[in-house]
Design a protein around this motif. Structure first.
Motif, PDB file in Angstrom:
ATOM      1  N   SER A  57       0.897 -23.523  -0.781  1.00 45.89           N
ATOM      2  CA  SER A  57       1.476 -24.628  -1.554  1.00 45.89           C
ATOM      3  C   SER A  57       2.581 -24.143  -2.479  1.00 45.89           C
ATOM      4  O   SER A  57       3.658 -24.750  -2.556  1.00 45.89           O
ATOM      5  CB  SER A  57       0.398 -25.328  -2.383  1.00 45.89           C
ATOM      6  OG  SER A  57      -0.533 -25.953  -1.549  1.00 45.89           O
ATOM      7  N   LEU A 106      10.227 -22.545  -1.855  1.00 45.46           N
ATOM      8  CA  LEU A 106      11.247 -22.599  -0.805  1.00 45.46           C
ATOM      9  C   LEU A 106      11.936 -23.965  -0.765  1.00 45.46           C
ATOM     10  O   LEU A 106      13.135 -24.050  -0.497  1.00 45.46           O
ATOM     11  CB  LEU A 106      10.627 -22.267   0.552  1.00 45.46           C
ATOM     12  CG  LEU A 106      10.112 -20.826   0.675  1.00 45.46           C
ATOM     13  CD1 LEU A 106       9.419 -20.618   2.011  1.00 45.46           C
ATOM     14  CD2 LEU A 106      11.220 -19.811   0.474  1.00 45.46           C
ATOM     15  N   ASN A 107      11.197 -25.025  -1.065  1.00 49.58           N
ATOM     16  CA  ASN A 107      11.767 -26.371  -1.052  1.00 49.58           C
ATOM     17  C   ASN A 107      12.793 -26.568  -2.174  1.00 49.58           C
ATOM     18  O   ASN A 107      13.676 -27.417  -2.073  1.00 49.58           O
ATOM     19  CB  ASN A 107      10.661 -27.419  -1.153  1.00 49.58           C
ATOM     20  CG  ASN A 107      11.136 -28.783  -0.756  1.00 49.58           C
ATOM     21  OD1 ASN A 107      11.951 -28.941   0.137  1.00 49.58           O
ATOM     22  ND2 ASN A 107      10.625 -29.791  -1.437  1.00 49.58           N
ATOM     23  N   LEU A 108      12.678 -25.786  -3.238  1.00 45.13           N
ATOM     24  CA  LEU A 108      13.622 -25.919  -4.355  1.00 45.13           C
ATOM     25  C   LEU A 108      14.882 -25.057  -4.194  1.00 45.13           C
ATOM     26  O   LEU A 108      15.771 -25.097  -5.044  1.00 45.13           O
ATOM     27  CB  LEU A 108      12.928 -25.578  -5.676  1.00 45.13           C
ATOM     28  CG  LEU A 108      11.930 -26.628  -6.159  1.00 45.13           C
ATOM     29  CD1 LEU A 108      11.200 -26.134  -7.401  1.00 45.13           C
ATOM     30  CD2 LEU A 108      12.607 -27.957  -6.438  1.00 45.13           C
ATOM     31  N   ARG A 168      19.391 -31.448  -2.429  1.00 47.59           N
ATOM     32  CA  ARG A 168      19.558 -32.817  -2.952  1.00 47.59           C
ATOM     33  C   ARG A 168      19.811 -32.782  -4.460  1.00 47.59           C
ATOM     34  O   ARG A 168      20.624 -33.551  -4.974  1.00 47.59           O
ATOM     35  CB  ARG A 168      18.303 -33.652  -2.621  1.00 47.59           C
ATOM     36  CG  ARG A 168      18.320 -35.046  -3.160  1.00 47.59           C
ATOM     37  CD  ARG A 168      19.334 -35.939  -2.432  1.00 47.59           C
ATOM     38  NE  ARG A 168      19.381 -37.238  -3.083  1.00 47.59           N
ATOM     39  CZ  ARG A 168      20.443 -37.743  -3.673  1.00 47.59           C
ATOM     40  NH1 ARG A 168      21.587 -37.077  -3.675  1.00 47.59           N
ATOM     41  NH2 ARG A 168      20.399 -38.911  -4.248  1.00 47.59           N
ATOM     42  N   HIS A 203      23.273 -32.646   4.880  1.00 47.16           N
ATOM     43  CA  HIS A 203      21.819 -32.500   4.990  1.00 47.16           C
ATOM     44  C   HIS A 203      21.380 -32.397   6.452  1.00 47.16           C
ATOM     45  O   HIS A 203      20.465 -31.637   6.785  1.00 47.16           O
ATOM     46  CB  HIS A 203      21.093 -33.657   4.297  1.00 47.16           C
ATOM     47  CG  HIS A 203      21.169 -33.588   2.797  1.00 47.16           C
ATOM     48  ND1 HIS A 203      20.760 -32.493   2.087  1.00 47.16           N
ATOM     49  CD2 HIS A 203      21.610 -34.484   1.880  1.00 47.16           C
ATOM     50  CE1 HIS A 203      20.947 -32.699   0.796  1.00 47.16           C
ATOM     51  NE2 HIS A 203      21.467 -33.920   0.636  1.00 47.16           N
ATOM     52  N   MET A 235      19.387 -29.379   8.123  1.00 52.53           N
ATOM     53  CA  MET A 235      18.132 -29.581   8.845  1.00 52.53           C
ATOM     54  C   MET A 235      18.165 -28.883  10.202  1.00 52.53           C
ATOM     55  O   MET A 235      17.192 -28.242  10.605  1.00 52.53           O
ATOM     56  CB  MET A 235      17.861 -31.080   9.028  1.00 52.53           C
ATOM     57  CG  MET A 235      16.552 -31.391   9.735  1.00 52.53           C
ATOM     58  SD  MET A 235      15.114 -30.812   8.831  1.00 52.53           S
ATOM     59  CE  MET A 235      15.017 -32.014   7.541  1.00 52.53           C
ATOM     60  N   LEU A 258      17.728 -25.184   9.624  1.00 48.31           N
ATOM     61  CA  LEU A 258      16.336 -24.872   9.293  1.00 48.31           C
ATOM     62  C   LEU A 258      15.438 -24.958  10.518  1.00 48.31           C
ATOM     63  O   LEU A 258      14.574 -24.090  10.726  1.00 48.31           O
ATOM     64  CB  LEU A 258      15.824 -25.816   8.193  1.00 48.31           C
ATOM     65  CG  LEU A 258      16.422 -25.592   6.796  1.00 48.31           C
ATOM     66  CD1 LEU A 258      15.951 -26.672   5.847  1.00 48.31           C
ATOM     67  CD2 LEU A 258      16.045 -24.221   6.266  1.00 48.31           C
ATOM     68  N   LEU A 291      16.903 -29.509   1.958  1.00 51.92           N
ATOM     69  CA  LEU A 291      15.767 -29.263   1.076  1.00 51.92           C
ATOM     70  C   LEU A 291      15.976 -30.032  -0.226  1.00 51.92           C
ATOM     71  O   LEU A 291      17.086 -30.464  -0.538  1.00 51.92           O
ATOM     72  CB  LEU A 291      15.635 -27.765   0.781  1.00 51.92           C
ATOM     73  CG  LEU A 291      15.378 -26.843   1.978  1.00 51.92           C
ATOM     74  CD1 LEU A 291      15.340 -25.395   1.523  1.00 51.92           C
ATOM     75  CD2 LEU A 291      14.079 -27.214   2.674  1.00 51.92           C
ATOM     76  N   ASP A 292      14.903 -30.169  -1.007  1.00 52.28           N
ATOM     77  CA  ASP A 292      15.022 -30.868  -2.289  1.00 52.28           C
ATOM     78  C   ASP A 292      16.022 -30.179  -3.214  1.00 52.28           C
ATOM     79  O   ASP A 292      16.734 -30.841  -3.974  1.00 52.28           O
ATOM     80  CB  ASP A 292      13.655 -30.968  -2.969  1.00 52.28           C
ATOM     81  CG  ASP A 292      12.753 -31.989  -2.298  1.00 52.28           C
ATOM     82  OD1 ASP A 292      13.263 -32.825  -1.522  1.00 52.28           O
ATOM     83  OD2 ASP A 292      11.531 -31.950  -2.542  1.00 52.28           O
ATOM     84  N   VAL A 331       5.644 -23.093  -0.336  1.00 53.91           N
ATOM     85  CA  VAL A 331       6.407 -24.251   0.136  1.00 53.91           C
ATOM     86  C   VAL A 331       7.194 -24.870  -1.018  1.00 53.91           C
ATOM     87  O   VAL A 331       8.365 -25.237  -0.870  1.00 53.91           O
ATOM     88  CB  VAL A 331       5.472 -25.294   0.801  1.00 53.91           C
ATOM     89  CG1 VAL A 331       6.188 -26.607   1.041  1.00 53.91           C
ATOM     90  CG2 VAL A 331       4.939 -24.743   2.116  1.00 53.91           C
ATOM     91  N   GLY A 332       6.564 -24.962  -2.196  1.00 53.46           N
ATOM     92  CA  GLY A 332       7.250 -25.523  -3.356  1.00 53.46           C
ATOM     93  C   GLY A 332       8.472 -24.726  -3.753  1.00 53.46           C
ATOM     94  O   GLY A 332       9.550 -25.280  -3.997  1.00 53.46           O
TER      95      GLY A 332
END
Length: 192
Positions: free
Chosen positions: A139, A145-147, A157, A179, A183, A186, A153-154, A142-143
């Motif tokens: 978790s 890497l998502n930032l 954005r 984006h 994608m 990725l 990714l977030d 993922v958090g």
């Protein structure tokens, strides 16, 4: 090696925490056996231990697991330990990402979704505590890497939101295309 033995050194490499074992074995490469200094009770002993060669990681393995124990903490102590563990996982995630970019970690050593499922399956054999720890690890990974400030990714954005906040208008179609391209990149990186 017996239960309760504490590994102090492997071939001269000091072992302070669990991850040091894997790192020292990786540095030693393809050895068939190693000299290990252990603390057994009140005695310090040196053992010659055979290794099992692992084709996937291309290094010798000891074939041992850490010992886990249950401890009770107050809510404040548990919160502090959780925060410290979270910070360590974030640092390790960023270090791992840096090692992938610099080529210190080979693509064969990286797991994709199927590899993660295998690891969770193996962890489930060890019990619920290990699975819960692995879920927390995944978790946080993922958090983090998502930032990352990458398109799709977030974090990507967030860049567009910041640009808008400071008065730079970006055409929505352009943002969508950026984006979408992100994608596709990725998805092309997904490794089994």
């Amino acid at each position: 090696i017996h239960p309760k033995d504490k590994i102090l050194e492997i071939e001269g490499y000091r072992i302070a925490e669990w991850k040091d074992i894997g790192e020292s074995l990786k540095k030693l490469g393809r050895k068939e056996e190693v000299f290990i200094k252990i603390e057994r009770g009140s005695k310090i002993e040196e053992l010659q231990v055979p290794l099992t060669y692992d084709k996937d990681t291309k290094r010798g393995m000891l074939g041992i697991l850490p010992e886990y124990s249950l401890e009770k903490f107050t809510i404040l102590e548990a919160s502090e330990l959780s925060l410290k563990s979270g910070v360590k996982i974030v640092k390790d995630t960023l270090l791992g990402l840096k090692m992938m970019i610099t080529g210190e970690v080979k693509t064969e050593e990286i797991s994709g979704p199927i590899g993660i499922i295998k690891v969770v399956g193996e962890a489930s054999k060890e019990g619920a505590k290990i699975v819960l720890w692995l879920m927390a690890l995944l978790s946080v990974n993922v958090g983090v890497l998502n930032l990352l400030p990458l398109p799709a990714l977030d974090g990507g954005r967030i860049i567009f939101v910041i640009l808008e906040m400071i008065g730079i208008k970006v055409n929505k179609k352009v943002e969508e295309r950026v984006h979408m391209a992100g994608m596709l990149v990725l998805l092309s990186l997904i490794h089994i």
